[in-house]
Design an enzyme around this catalytic site. Structure first.
Site, mmCIF file in Angstrom:
data_model
loop_
_atom_site.group_PDB
_atom_site.id
_atom_site.type_symbol
_atom_site.label_atom_id
_atom_site.label_comp_id
_atom_site.label_asym_id
_atom_site.label_seq_id
_atom_site.Cartn_x
_atom_site.Cartn_y
_atom_site.Cartn_z
ATOM 1 N N ARG A 12 0.824 -1.204 0.000
ATOM 2 C CA ARG A 12 0.000 0.000 0.000
ATOM 3 C C ARG A 12 0.862 1.259 0.000
ATOM 4 O O ARG A 12 0.447 2.326 -0.447
ATOM 5 C CB ARG A 12 -0.954 0.019 1.191
ATOM 6 C CG ARG A 12 -1.992 1.152 1.107
ATOM 7 C CD ARG A 12 -3.008 1.143 2.246
ATOM 8 N NE ARG A 12 -2.376 1.337 3.540
ATOM 9 C CZ ARG A 12 -2.292 0.406 4.487
ATOM 10 N NH1 ARG A 12 -2.777 -0.802 4.266
ATOM 11 N NH2 ARG A 12 -1.720 0.665 5.639
ATOM 12 N N TYR A 55 -14.299 18.523 -16.626
ATOM 13 C CA TYR A 55 -14.778 17.165 -16.390
ATOM 14 C C TYR A 55 -15.848 17.223 -15.310
ATOM 15 O O TYR A 55 -15.610 17.744 -14.208
ATOM 16 C CB TYR A 55 -13.622 16.263 -15.980
ATOM 17 C CG TYR A 55 -14.010 14.845 -15.682
ATOM 18 C CD1 TYR A 55 -14.886 14.148 -16.519
ATOM 19 C CD2 TYR A 55 -13.521 14.190 -14.567
ATOM 20 C CE1 TYR A 55 -15.251 12.838 -16.244
ATOM 21 C CE2 TYR A 55 -13.867 12.871 -14.294
ATOM 22 C CZ TYR A 55 -14.738 12.207 -15.142
ATOM 23 O OH TYR A 55 -15.097 10.909 -14.866
ATOM 24 N N ASP A 72 -5.172 20.023 -15.001
ATOM 25 C CA ASP A 72 -5.481 18.704 -15.547
ATOM 26 C C ASP A 72 -4.997 18.685 -16.996
ATOM 27 O O ASP A 72 -5.543 19.381 -17.854
ATOM 28 C CB ASP A 72 -6.983 18.447 -15.470
ATOM 29 C CG ASP A 72 -7.359 17.030 -15.872
ATOM 30 O OD1 ASP A 72 -6.628 16.426 -16.684
ATOM 31 O OD2 ASP A 72 -8.391 16.527 -15.395
ATOM 32 N N LYS A 110 -6.874 7.574 -19.870
ATOM 33 C CA LYS A 110 -7.114 8.082 -21.214
ATOM 34 C C LYS A 110 -5.883 7.884 -22.109
ATOM 35 O O LYS A 110 -5.487 6.759 -22.366
ATOM 36 C CB LYS A 110 -7.536 9.545 -21.127
ATOM 37 C CG LYS A 110 -8.657 9.827 -20.129
ATOM 38 C CD LYS A 110 -9.911 9.014 -20.360
ATOM 39 C CE LYS A 110 -11.115 9.517 -19.589
ATOM 40 N NZ LYS A 110 -10.993 9.427 -18.121
#
Length: 378
Positions: free
Chosen positions: A51, A103, A174, A199
């Site tokens: 983790r 977005y 972004d 993407k």
């Protein structure tokens, strides 16, 4: 392999993050499928539990950071995990400046912060530099997309990022649409860059991942701590696939952006099209700005067919090669009417169809789109 800063981005995409060249050693970094590591005594900087760190993460982070011109990269479980980690803890009563079009899940996340923590969300037209700068007064954070999703508005990144820095406003950009091959916001003055690795970076519509890039060591540590404490961790196999996708990023982006520019040009001449948006078009509102600050114009095209929302839905129903889907950035070409989603910004036109142009033969793509437009208009 040590990254050479003088290499072209296409070369960096292929060579960064490779293992040392040892006789009989692997050319590709192997995927590390383990949940824990051998550990005795007081732990130091070594890997302890998956983790907190994984060799496959580190290889991907090194490669993406080299492409983005960043000192630090952090991979996370999704693009929204990256957004949440990059935004961080906004003090109650603080203000954040965001695009009016972005977005829709990012906007929803910030609206949730507004409801829960009394954060003021100031939505602005990012193409209006004066409006963005005015909105920065007294703000704590600037979140940008350029080009925006799905309206493809282009911000004057050097100007607005400089204004944010002058006012002590932290900035997050972004860079999913442009990719590091299209622009490098850190070099333009951003504090943090985020990606939906899902993407273009991974590029095959088969993983969900996000990433945060920065030159600020403290900010990178904060994002890593967020990843660990919130469990926003990426599976090593997904990261391995994303790294494999990065190796062909330059080839895919080159083909997709060329296809998009040609599709946009032809759409503008089609009688069943009312409006087209793509920064490559000389009369597009974002063309001059994009040409000045971007290395390519991107592979997302906005089109409004004649017939309003019904015409847009008919277009989506009539395609055979294009895939009706809500994502973007894969090798396959996809399209959708954005306002079919109830959470999309209400100022996005009801009839706007977002095209994510892929890497297929452009003549095949156009033939399918043209027949669908003809059928939708009949």
């Amino acid at each position: 392999m040590t990254h050479d800063p003088h290499l072209a981005p296409a070369t960096v995409a292929v060579t960064a993050g490779r293992p040392a060249r040892t006789q009989g050693g692997p050319v590709n970094a192997p995927v590390s499928l383990t949940s824990t590591y051998v550990s005795r005594g007081v732990p130091g900087d070594e890997l302890l539990y998956a983790r907190g760190g994984n060799e496959t993460w580190e290889t991907f982070e090194e490669t993406l950071a080299a492409l983005e011109g960043a000192a630090h990269g952090v991979v996370l479980a999704s693009g929204m995990a990256a957004i949440a980690a990059a935004v961080g803890d906004l003090p109650p009563g603080s203000a954040v400046v965001v695009p009016r079009h972005a977005y829709q899940v990012t906007l929803g996340y910030l609206d949730d912060r507004a409801t829960r923590y009394d954060v003021e969300v100031r939505r602005v037209d990012v193409a209006d530099t004066d409006a963005v700068v005015a909105a920065l007064d007294g703000a704590a954070l600037l979140v940008l997309e350029s080009p925006t999703n799905p309206m493809l508005e282009v911000a004057d990144l050097p100007a607005v990022l400089a204004a944010a820095r002058e006012r002590g406003v932290r900035s997050v950009v972004d860079n999913t649409f442009a990719t590091p091959l299209g622009q490098q916001p850190l070099a333009l003055g951003a504090d943090v860059v985020v990606h939906s690795v899902t993407k273009y970076l991974s590029g095959h519509s088969d993983v969900v991942l996000g990433a945060v890039l920065t030159n600020d060591a403290q900010r990178a540590d904060e994002v890593r701590a967020y990843r660990t404490l919130h469990g926003a961790i990426a599976g090593p196999m997904e990261v391995f696939l994303a790294l494999r996708g990065l190796r062909t990023l330059h080839l895919r982006v080159e083909r997709a952006t060329a296809n998009a520019a040609e599709i946009a040009r032809r759409l503008r001449e089609h009688p069943a099209v009312a409006e087209v948006r793509h920064p490559s078009l000389p009369d597009d509102p974002g063309h001059a700005r994009a040409a000045a600050q971007m290395a390519h114009f991107g592979a997302v095209v906005g089109v409004r067919p004649v017939g309003g929302p019904a015409g847009a839905d008919a277009l989506v129903d009539a395609v055979r090669l294009w895939v009706p889907a809500t994502s973007l950035g894969g090798v396959e070409s996809m399209l959708e009417r954005r306002r079919r989603l109830a959470t999309e910004s209400p100022t996005v036109p009801e009839d706007l169809v977002r095209l994510s142009v892929g890497v297929e033969d452009v003549e095949d793509l156009w033939a399918d789109l043209a027949q669908a437009l003809d059928r939708a208009a009949s």
